[in-house]
Design an enzyme around this catalytic site. Structure first.
Site, mmCIF file in Angstrom:
data_model
loop_
_atom_site.group_PDB
_atom_site.id
_atom_site.type_symbol
_atom_site.label_atom_id
_atom_site.label_comp_id
_atom_site.label_asym_id
_atom_site.label_seq_id
_atom_site.Cartn_x
_atom_site.Cartn_y
_atom_site.Cartn_z
ATOM 1 C CG ASN A 13 -1.700 1.249 1.409
ATOM 2 O OD1 ASN A 13 -1.786 2.063 0.483
ATOM 3 N ND2 ASN A 13 -2.295 1.437 2.579
ATOM 4 C CE LYS A 15 -0.042 3.261 4.631
ATOM 5 N NZ LYS A 15 -0.008 3.339 6.093
ATOM 6 C CG HIS A 98 -5.831 2.007 4.930
ATOM 7 N ND1 HIS A 98 -5.399 2.989 5.793
ATOM 8 C CD2 HIS A 98 -4.837 1.094 4.855
ATOM 9 C CE1 HIS A 98 -4.181 2.675 6.218
ATOM 10 N NE2 HIS A 98 -3.818 1.527 5.664
ATOM 11 C CD GLU A 100 -2.783 5.542 6.528
ATOM 12 O OE1 GLU A 100 -2.754 5.613 5.288
ATOM 13 O OE2 GLU A 100 -1.871 5.020 7.204
ATOM 14 C CD GLU A 170 -3.659 -2.527 7.187
ATOM 15 O OE1 GLU A 170 -2.549 -2.827 6.744
ATOM 16 O OE2 GLU A 170 -4.221 -1.443 6.940
ATOM 17 N N GLY A 176 2.112 2.332 10.626
ATOM 18 C CA GLY A 176 3.059 3.429 10.474
ATOM 19 C C GLY A 176 3.714 3.869 11.775
ATOM 20 C CB SER A 216 4.836 -1.680 11.955
ATOM 21 O OG SER A 216 4.395 -0.349 12.128
HETATM 22 P P1 PGA Z 1 2.642 0.236 7.562
HETATM 23 O O1 PGA Z 1 1.208 0.443 6.864
HETATM 24 O O2 PGA Z 1 3.168 -1.071 7.052
HETATM 25 O O3 PGA Z 1 3.458 1.417 7.127
HETATM 26 O O4 PGA Z 1 2.401 0.211 9.031
HETATM 27 C C1 PGA Z 1 0.327 -0.630 6.707
HETATM 28 C C2 PGA Z 1 -0.931 -0.144 6.052
HETATM 29 O O5 PGA Z 1 -1.342 0.993 6.341
HETATM 30 O O6 PGA Z 1 -1.541 -0.864 5.261
#
Ligand code: PGA
Length: 256
Positions: A13, A15, A98, A100, A170, A176, A216
């Site tokens: 992803n 982003k 997601h 976010e 998640e 993140g 992460s």
């Molecule tokens: P990250 O993001 O691996 O940077 O924690 C995962 C995601 O948001 O799908």
């Protein structure tokens, strides 16, 4: 549970990162590193990078996805992209729900359900994200939150359509942040999701669904996470922007 029934899926992803030129360069770097992957490899890139990503990935085992879609097929929704538009340009996967999007753009369980419906109707495979916040985990309501999010998103989704749904667990507190759920914590929630799918559909249907972990995941922790019985892949943010790290995660799926 019956892990061998499922082909793992490692999805990046990206982003809101990279221009089309940078996209092409990173995919060129990744191609040889992931060519012998034992899993499906997907990169969910920004809308404006899709064409460059498809051109760079052509002929390779990297498939290109998007990060969101609207719930309507067309209409007066300034700035939005519909599922049929994605299908029309050859996109196969779309991330829906997601955290976010839920946090910054007010995506609710109801609109996530509507986006899931639209994506399935358009013929896309959905990567449906669910997960609890830190305070929800601390309150001990993780199972309830994840079950509710999953159940609402899948309302009206048939067993046949479920074959085009990947669920990504998640935990919001792990995205993140560098904090990862332990392999046991992640597997516990994935197993709860699979049990819910068995209740809603059937044990066979539930055993066929790829349930990823995301938050992460990196080259160092992927092996332990991916070895868990109910973790069938990963949704990778930060580490999917680095060819070596992403390919190391992909290689971790060999040792199931
Ligand atoms: P990250 O993001 O691996 O940077 O924690 C995962 C995601 O948001 O799908």
């Amino acid at each position: 549970m019956n892990k061998a029934l499922r082909k793992p899926v490692i999805a990046g992803n990206w982003k809101m990162n990279l221009t089309p030129d940078e996209t092409a360069a990173l995919i060129e770097q990744m191609k040889p590193l992931v060519a012998d992957a034992a899993c499906d490899v997907v990169l969910c890139v920004p809308f404006v990078d899709i064409a460059a990503a498809q051109a760079a990935a052509a002929g390779s085992n990297i498939q290109i996805g998007a990060q969101n879609c609207h719930w309507a097929n067309s209409g007066a929704f300034t700035g939005e992209i519909s599922a049929p538009m994605l299908k029309a340009i050859g996109v196969g996967y779309v991330i829906v729900g997601h955290s976010e999007r839920r946090t910054y753009f007010n995506d609710s369980s109801e609109t996530v359900a509507a986006r899931t419906r639209a994506a399935l109707d358009a013929g896309l495979t959905v990567i449906l994200c669910v997960g609890e916040t830190r305070s929800e985990r601390e309150q001990g309501i993780t199972q309830e939150i994840v079950r509710t999010q999953t159940k609402i998103a899948l309302q009206g989704v048939s067993a046949e359509e479920l074959k085009r749904v990947i669920v990504a667990y998640e935990p919001v507190w792990a995205i993140g942040t560098g904090l990862t759920a332990t392999a046991e914590q992640a597997n516990e929630v994935n197993a709860w999701i699979r049990a819910l799918l068995a209740e809603l559909y059937s044990i066979d249907a539930a055993n066929g669904v790829v349930i990823q972990y995301g938050g992460s995941m990196n080259a160092a922790n992927a092996g332990e996470l991916l070895a868990q019985p109910d973790i069938d892949g990963g949704l990778i943010g930060g580490a999917s922007l680095k060819a070596q790290d992403f390919s190391a995660i992909i290689k971790a799926t060999y040792f199931f």
